[in-house]
Design an enzyme around this catalytic site. Structure first.
Site, mmCIF file in Angstrom:
data_model
loop_
_atom_site.group_PDB
_atom_site.id
_atom_site.type_symbol
_atom_site.label_atom_id
_atom_site.label_comp_id
_atom_site.label_asym_id
_atom_site.label_seq_id
_atom_site.Cartn_x
_atom_site.Cartn_y
_atom_site.Cartn_z
ATOM 1 N N HIS A 6 20.956 -59.796 -100.448
ATOM 2 C CA HIS A 6 21.524 -61.111 -100.782
ATOM 3 C C HIS A 6 21.490 -62.055 -99.585
ATOM 4 O O HIS A 6 22.178 -63.081 -99.562
ATOM 5 C CB HIS A 6 22.956 -60.965 -101.314
ATOM 6 C CG HIS A 6 23.007 -60.237 -102.622
ATOM 7 N ND1 HIS A 6 24.142 -59.611 -103.085
ATOM 8 C CD2 HIS A 6 22.056 -60.007 -103.556
ATOM 9 C CE1 HIS A 6 23.880 -59.036 -104.249
ATOM 10 N NE2 HIS A 6 22.629 -59.256 -104.558
ATOM 11 N N CYS A 48 6.349 -74.935 -91.340
ATOM 12 C CA CYS A 48 5.491 -75.504 -92.396
ATOM 13 C C CYS A 48 6.058 -76.793 -92.988
ATOM 14 O O CYS A 48 5.473 -77.329 -93.928
ATOM 15 C CB CYS A 48 5.296 -74.463 -93.499
ATOM 16 S SG CYS A 48 6.709 -74.344 -94.618
ATOM 17 N N CYS A 100 7.393 -71.171 -97.091
ATOM 18 C CA CYS A 100 6.679 -70.078 -96.407
ATOM 19 C C CYS A 100 7.508 -68.792 -96.320
ATOM 20 O O CYS A 100 6.985 -67.743 -95.950
ATOM 21 C CB CYS A 100 6.238 -70.518 -95.020
ATOM 22 S SG CYS A 100 7.583 -70.735 -93.851
ATOM 23 N N CYS A 157 12.968 -70.637 -95.304
ATOM 24 C CA CYS A 157 12.119 -71.696 -95.860
ATOM 25 C C CYS A 157 11.720 -71.332 -97.284
ATOM 26 O O CYS A 157 11.228 -70.213 -97.525
ATOM 27 C CB CYS A 157 10.866 -71.871 -94.997
ATOM 28 S SG CYS A 157 9.711 -73.051 -95.712
ATOM 29 N N CYS A 163 11.396 -76.986 -92.444
ATOM 30 C CA CYS A 163 10.982 -75.739 -91.763
ATOM 31 C C CYS A 163 10.209 -76.089 -90.501
ATOM 32 O O CYS A 163 9.259 -76.879 -90.567
ATOM 33 C CB CYS A 163 10.103 -74.918 -92.708
ATOM 34 S SG CYS A 163 9.288 -73.524 -91.909
ATOM 35 N N VAL A 180 26.354 -60.251 -96.955
ATOM 36 C CA VAL A 180 25.660 -61.267 -96.144
ATOM 37 C C VAL A 180 26.286 -61.364 -94.756
ATOM 38 O O VAL A 180 25.942 -62.239 -93.982
ATOM 39 C CB VAL A 180 25.741 -62.640 -96.845
ATOM 40 C CG1 VAL A 180 25.075 -62.600 -98.217
ATOM 41 C CG2 VAL A 180 27.178 -63.149 -96.935
ATOM 42 N N ASP A 181 27.228 -60.459 -94.438
ATOM 43 C CA ASP A 181 28.100 -60.593 -93.263
ATOM 44 C C ASP A 181 27.487 -60.106 -91.949
ATOM 45 O O ASP A 181 28.147 -60.206 -90.904
ATOM 46 C CB ASP A 181 29.435 -59.878 -93.518
ATOM 47 C CG ASP A 181 29.267 -58.402 -93.883
ATOM 48 O OD1 ASP A 181 30.074 -57.899 -94.698
ATOM 49 O OD2 ASP A 181 28.333 -57.759 -93.364
HETATM 50 N N1 APR Z 1 36.745 -49.397 -99.042
HETATM 51 C C1 APR Z 1 35.873 -49.041 -100.033
HETATM 52 N N2 APR Z 1 35.748 -49.720 -101.200
HETATM 53 C C2 APR Z 1 36.528 -50.801 -101.364
HETATM 54 C C3 APR Z 1 37.475 -51.229 -100.395
HETATM 55 C C4 APR Z 1 37.565 -50.459 -99.186
HETATM 56 N N3 APR Z 1 38.418 -50.781 -98.221
HETATM 57 N N4 APR Z 1 38.116 -52.337 -100.869
HETATM 58 C C5 APR Z 1 37.568 -52.604 -102.088
HETATM 59 N N5 APR Z 1 36.628 -51.683 -102.386
HETATM 60 C C6 APR Z 1 35.752 -51.613 -103.563
HETATM 61 C C7 APR Z 1 36.328 -52.206 -104.835
HETATM 62 O O1 APR Z 1 37.037 -51.215 -105.581
HETATM 63 C C8 APR Z 1 35.071 -52.674 -105.585
HETATM 64 O O2 APR Z 1 34.560 -51.638 -106.424
HETATM 65 O O3 APR Z 1 34.609 -52.386 -103.271
HETATM 66 C C9 APR Z 1 34.066 -52.933 -104.469
HETATM 67 C C10 APR Z 1 33.778 -54.403 -104.195
HETATM 68 O O4 APR Z 1 33.160 -54.909 -105.349
HETATM 69 P P1 APR Z 1 32.722 -56.451 -105.424
HETATM 70 O O5 APR Z 1 33.804 -57.282 -104.918
HETATM 71 O O6 APR Z 1 32.222 -56.658 -106.812
HETATM 72 O O7 APR Z 1 31.543 -56.545 -104.359
HETATM 73 P P2 APR Z 1 30.003 -56.189 -104.507
HETATM 74 O O8 APR Z 1 29.796 -54.941 -105.293
HETATM 75 O O9 APR Z 1 29.441 -56.221 -103.162
HETATM 76 O O10 APR Z 1 29.461 -57.446 -105.344
HETATM 77 C C11 APR Z 1 28.086 -57.579 -105.520
HETATM 78 O O11 APR Z 1 28.327 -59.828 -106.281
HETATM 79 O O12 APR Z 1 29.427 -61.776 -106.125
HETATM 80 C C12 APR Z 1 28.265 -61.166 -105.822
HETATM 81 O O13 APR Z 1 26.749 -61.726 -104.126
HETATM 82 C C13 APR Z 1 28.000 -61.145 -104.344
HETATM 83 O O14 APR Z 1 26.946 -59.360 -103.073
HETATM 84 C C14 APR Z 1 27.949 -59.646 -104.015
HETATM 85 C C15 APR Z 1 27.646 -59.024 -105.347
#
Ligand code: APR
Length: 265
Positions: free
Chosen positions: A132, A164, A143, A140, A161, A116-117
């Site tokens: 996400h 709407c 809509c 909204c 919104c 979401v960054d």
């Molecule tokens: N470079 C590459 N991979 C990395 C690094 C790095 N510097 N640091 C960590 N990782 C890997 C970790 O090994 C892990 O497998 O990135 C992965 C991050 O996994 P999560 O923290 O589970 O993130 P994500 O897969 O995006 O989670 C999915 O879960 O909590 C919800 O909404 C949230 O969008 C998120 C979703």
């Protein structure tokens, strides 16, 4: 799962690059690991927010709907906490930039990010779905329109919104909330065309996002993983490149450019 990270070798990078160049419609599925080197902690694994504090309630969305005013008050109060503060100062890293370059080269056809960054967008991606949501936007619930958070007055909570008068919510998708139909449709369309997925910094444990990679694999497509550690999907990958995304992605893109240049000469 976590083991001592070892860096992908040039031969491993080269082999993965050849698979990507040979693909008709490569897409990417990215997660929090892409942004760790931009100062944003992951959720799971070493240094993960959920590892530290435990997973949030799976019914976050229902809690919001039960009292949207409190939901907004909580969001405003948390603006400087460990989840939001890094988002405000983060910048795309070399991993984001390399992935955007791969799109500009006409190789990477689409990116589905769970992040979401806003960093893939800032890196210049055009063909992008933020499955996400985006922390800078509100949406909204009537809509479906999205607005920049800073354009919305917060003197009434939940804010209405502007188009709407429906109820606005942060665009970021809460646990228990359905993925907005417009974004889900876009992801499904590109995943249906894809014959290769680059899995960038994701644990591939959250659905429906992780399902798009499995769907491509089931259709005979290839999976290329870029991850600091082994993940749940590593056994299914045709190549698993160990290392930080900011290290491995630029090397992968350089190898792809080299293969394409050699083909042209
Ligand atoms: N470079 C590459 N991979 C990395 C690094 C790095 N510097 N640091 C960590 N990782 C890997 C970790 O090994 C892990 O497998 O990135 C992965 C991050 O996994 P999560 O923290 O589970 O993130 P994500 O897969 O995006 O989670 C999915 O879960 O909590 C919800 O909404 C949230 O969008 C998120 C979703």
């Amino acid at each position: 799962m976590a083991n001592e990270p070892r860096l992908a070798t040039n031969a491993e990078i080269e082999a993965a690059a050849r698979m990507i160049v040979a693909a008709e419609y490569p897409i990417a599925l990215t997660g929090a690991g892409m942004s760790v080197e931009s100062g944003i902690p992951p959720f799971r694994g070493p240094g993960g927010l959920w590892t530290k504090y435990g997973e949030p309630p799976m019914n976050g969305y229902q809690i919001f709907l039960a009292d949207p005013k409190k939901g907004w008050e909580d969001r405003i109060r948390r603006q400087d906490d460990e989840l939001f503060a890094p988002l405000k100062v983060a910048k795309p890293n070399a991993g984001h930039t390399a992935m955007a370059e791969l799109e500009q080269m006409g190789v990477l056809r689409f990116v589905i990010t769970q992040n979401v960054d806003d960093l893939h967008r800032q890196a210049g991606h055009q063909a992008l779905a933020e499955i996400h949501g985006n922390w800078k936007l509100v949406r909204c619930l009537e809509c479906g329109r999205r607005f920049k958070s800073e354009e919305i007055r917060l003197d009434t909570l939940p804010p209405p919104c502007p188009r709407c008068a429906g109820m606005l919510k942060a665009d970021t998708v809460s646990f228990g909330e359905p993925i907005p139909a417009d974004v889900l449709r876009q992801c499904a369309e590109h995943a249906a065309h894809a014959d290769l997925v680059i899995l960038g910094g994701t644990s591939a444990t959250v659905y429906p996002a992780a399902g798009f990679a499995l769907e491509v694999k089931e259709r005979g497509g290839k999976l290329i993983e870029v991850n600091l550690y082994e993940s749940e999907i590593t056994p299914l990958c045709d190549a698993s490149l160990r290392g930080g995304a900011a290290n491995v992605m630029p090397r992968l893109v350089a190898a792809i450019s080299e293969i394409r240049r050699a083909r042209l000469s």
